[in-house]
Write an enzyme that holds these catalytic residues in place. Structure first.
Site, PDB file in Angstrom:
ATOM      1  N   GLU A 222       0.820  -1.223   0.000  1.00  0.00           N
ATOM      2  CA  GLU A 222       0.000   0.000   0.000  1.00  0.00           C
ATOM      3  C   GLU A 222       0.844   1.258   0.000  1.00  0.00           C
ATOM      4  O   GLU A 222       1.310   1.699   1.059  1.00  0.00           O
ATOM      5  CB  GLU A 222      -0.910   0.029   1.236  1.00  0.00           C
ATOM      6  CG  GLU A 222      -2.020  -0.990   1.202  1.00  0.00           C
ATOM      7  CD  GLU A 222      -2.898  -0.944   2.452  1.00  0.00           C
ATOM      8  OE1 GLU A 222      -2.562  -0.217   3.405  1.00  0.00           O
ATOM      9  OE2 GLU A 222      -3.916  -1.646   2.452  1.00  0.00           O
ATOM     10  N   GLU A 307      -6.157  -7.889  -0.295  1.00  0.00           N
ATOM     11  CA  GLU A 307      -6.379  -7.697   1.142  1.00  0.00           C
ATOM     12  C   GLU A 307      -7.705  -6.976   1.349  1.00  0.00           C
ATOM     13  O   GLU A 307      -7.959  -5.953   0.715  1.00  0.00           O
ATOM     14  CB  GLU A 307      -5.239  -6.862   1.738  1.00  0.00           C
ATOM     15  CG  GLU A 307      -5.352  -6.699   3.253  1.00  0.00           C
ATOM     16  CD  GLU A 307      -4.305  -5.731   3.800  1.00  0.00           C
ATOM     17  OE1 GLU A 307      -3.103  -5.915   3.563  1.00  0.00           O
ATOM     18  OE2 GLU A 307      -4.722  -4.764   4.476  1.00  0.00           O
TER      19      GLU A 307
HETATM   20  C1  IDC Z   1      -2.618  -3.381  10.611  1.00  0.00           C
HETATM   21  C2  IDC Z   1      -2.802  -4.388  11.727  1.00  0.00           C
HETATM   22  C3  IDC Z   1      -2.524  -3.711  13.041  1.00  0.00           C
HETATM   23  C4  IDC Z   1      -1.148  -3.075  12.998  1.00  0.00           C
HETATM   24  C5  IDC Z   1      -1.032  -2.144  11.797  1.00  0.00           C
HETATM   25  C6  IDC Z   1       0.371  -1.542  11.659  1.00  0.00           C
HETATM   26  O1  IDC Z   1      -4.116  -4.925  11.659  1.00  0.00           O
HETATM   27  O2  IDC Z   1      -2.585  -4.642  14.094  1.00  0.00           O
HETATM   28  O3  IDC Z   1      -0.941  -2.323  14.177  1.00  0.00           O
HETATM   29  O4  IDC Z   1      -1.312  -2.867  10.614  1.00  0.00           O
HETATM   30  O5  IDC Z   1       0.406  -0.650  10.575  1.00  0.00           O
HETATM   31  C7  IDC Z   1      -4.009  -2.197   5.874  1.00  0.00           C
HETATM   32  C8  IDC Z   1      -2.641  -2.735   5.902  1.00  0.00           C
HETATM   33  C9  IDC Z   1      -2.415  -3.660   7.070  1.00  0.00           C
HETATM   34  C10 IDC Z   1      -3.141  -3.155   8.303  1.00  0.00           C
HETATM   35  C11 IDC Z   1      -4.649  -3.180   8.000  1.00  0.00           C
HETATM   36  C12 IDC Z   1      -5.506  -2.739   9.195  1.00  0.00           C
HETATM   37  O6  IDC Z   1      -2.281  -3.382   4.705  1.00  0.00           O
HETATM   38  O7  IDC Z   1      -1.034  -3.731   7.329  1.00  0.00           O
HETATM   39  O8  IDC Z   1      -2.854  -4.027   9.374  1.00  0.00           O
HETATM   40  N1  IDC Z   1      -4.906  -2.320   6.852  1.00  0.00           N
HETATM   41  O9  IDC Z   1      -5.182  -1.443   9.568  1.00  0.00           O
HETATM   42  N2  IDC Z   1      -4.548  -1.473   4.907  1.00  0.00           N
HETATM   43  C13 IDC Z   1      -5.768  -1.093   5.278  1.00  0.00           C
HETATM   44  C14 IDC Z   1      -6.021  -1.638   6.532  1.00  0.00           C
END
Ligand code: IDC
Length: 382
Positions: A222, A307
């Site tokens: 992303e 995702e």
């Molecule tokens: C989130 C995890 C969270 C962590 C965070 C760190 O769920 O526990 O603290 O990352 O950056 C994404 C991302 C993915 C995210 C997820 C939810 O690809 O890494 O994971 N998310 O926030 N894009 C949209 C949402």
């Protein structure tokens, strides 16, 4: 060693199949048929052993045992032709995923392919699930046709943790053995600042596994607030390194957390067999993002939801069922493949496990959604 033997035997078996994965008895020698039989029994044993492993699930254990016993008896009694059918997998049926206009088609079928499964969590924080046993769990119990490894890159100047690489390879090898697709995602929000690391990793990965139809390269999870031209430049540096060894599908992210697919559609990346990811979190992202995605598809690019979450974009909150169902109706209509976030037990809404690795409420809900798509998938029935 055992893995290698099984893999070789699988290849021997599949080489006796036609494009539909059905046995072509007319060209098989008696010797080949003997190999097929031995191979099928071997796989059945391994599957039984791994099913019995002590991974806790919320399923009734008796149900699992009954099913396994029944499957074993059926396999022993079945003819060789039926054995081959039993062992058909998503990858043996569809083959390599290929871009055809704004669709993804299977190299064996020439028809649009859609697979549904799960994404593992950040590999630097969630190594305990990066195992072959959990790949088996996701295939056998969770009915996944695809898994996604998220190679965690923190982009904070600290060299990333490479200790996950052998674990990612275990996952890839088990995905190959089980015939499911496996995405390796460079799970970064700033990869364009350091393309050399991504280039070196993906080149190595393509050399080692790029000849397997299972593998899909996702080169940038992303990008955030950067221009599409920055992301495109990055992609055009990384993809040639992959192409030295593999023509497999490459998936590219887009600005604004892989939502800006219309910019990508207006000026696509140079090269062959390239698709674009769309990420959504049902609690946050609604019709406007689907409208964006529809515009990108109409403009000619294929999308892959590598995702998605049923909760809010921060990964937490409760499941938004109405919005999730709207998103699934859209993915069903457009035959879009997807991986849910995430195989993890952190105390947040998106985790499919709670801390003893039994299914969370989210985990039960997502399992149902995936199973409804995959239990009667074309590759099982045709
Ligand atoms: C989130 C995890 C969270 C962590 C965070 C760190 O769920 O526990 O603290 O990352 O950056 C994404 C991302 C993915 C995210 C997820 C939810 O690809 O890494 O994971 N998310 O926030 N894009 C949209 C949402």
């Amino acid at each position: 060693m055992k893995k290698t033997i099984i893999l070789l035997l699988m290849c021997a078996m599949l080489s006796g199949c036609n494009a539909d994965g059905a046995a072509d008895i007319s060209v098989q020698t008696t010797e080949a048929l003997t190999v097929t039989t031995a191979e099928t029994i071997e796989i059945t044993e391994v599957t039984s052993a791994t099913t019995a492993k002590p991974i806790e699930t919320n399923e009734e254990k008796t149900t699992v045992e009954e099913t396994t016993a029944e499957e074993t008896t059926q396999t022993e009694e079945a003819s060789e032709v039926e054995d081959v059918k039993t062992e058909r997998t998503p990858v043996s049926y569809y083959g390599e995923m290929l871009v055809d206009g704004n669709k993804l088609v299977g190299s064996n079928t020439g028809e649009q392919v859609r697979v549904t499964g799960m994404s593992f969590f950040w590999s630097n924080w969630s190594q305990k699930y990066y195992t072959s046993d959990y790949v088996d769990y996701l295939v056998d119990e969770y009915n996944c046709e695809i898994v996604r490894c998220s190679y965690g890159i923190q982009d904070n100047g600290v060299p990333h943790d490479t200790s996950c690489e052998p674990l990612i390879e275990d996952v890839i090898e088990q995905a190959i053995e089980r015939g499911v697709y496996v995405i390796v995602d460079w799970h970064s929000h700033g990869a364009h600042n350091n393309p050399d690391e991504a280039i070196a990793y993906f080149e190595k990965l393509a050399e080692k596994y790029g000849s397997y139809d299972n593998l899909i390269f996702e080169i940038y999870n992303e990008p955030t607030q950067v221009s599409w031209s920055t992301v495109k430049d990055y992609a055009e540096k990384v993809i040639p390194a992959i192409r030295k060894y593999s023509d497999n599908l490459v998936i590219v992210g887009s600005p604004t957390w892989s939502q800006d697919v219309t910019s990508a559609a207006a000026n696509p990346v140079e090269g062959e067999n390239i698709a674009y990811t769309l990420h959504f979190y049902a609690g946050t992202h609604k019709q406007w993002l689907r409208d964006n995605a529809d515009k990108a598809i109409s403009a000619g690019i294929p999308l892959f939801v590598t995702e998605w979450g049923s909760v809010n974009a921060d990964g937490n909150g409760s499941i938004d069922k109405n919005s999730t169902e709207e998103w699934f109706a859209w993915m069903d209509k457009n035959n879009i493949s997807s991986c849910n976030w995430a195989v993890n037990d952190k105390d947040e809404g998106s985790s499919i496990f709670v801390q003893d690795s039994t299914l969370s409420e989210t985990g039960k809900y997502i399992k149902k959604l995936i199973s409804e798509r995959t239990e009667n998938a074309e590759w099982r029935n045709k």
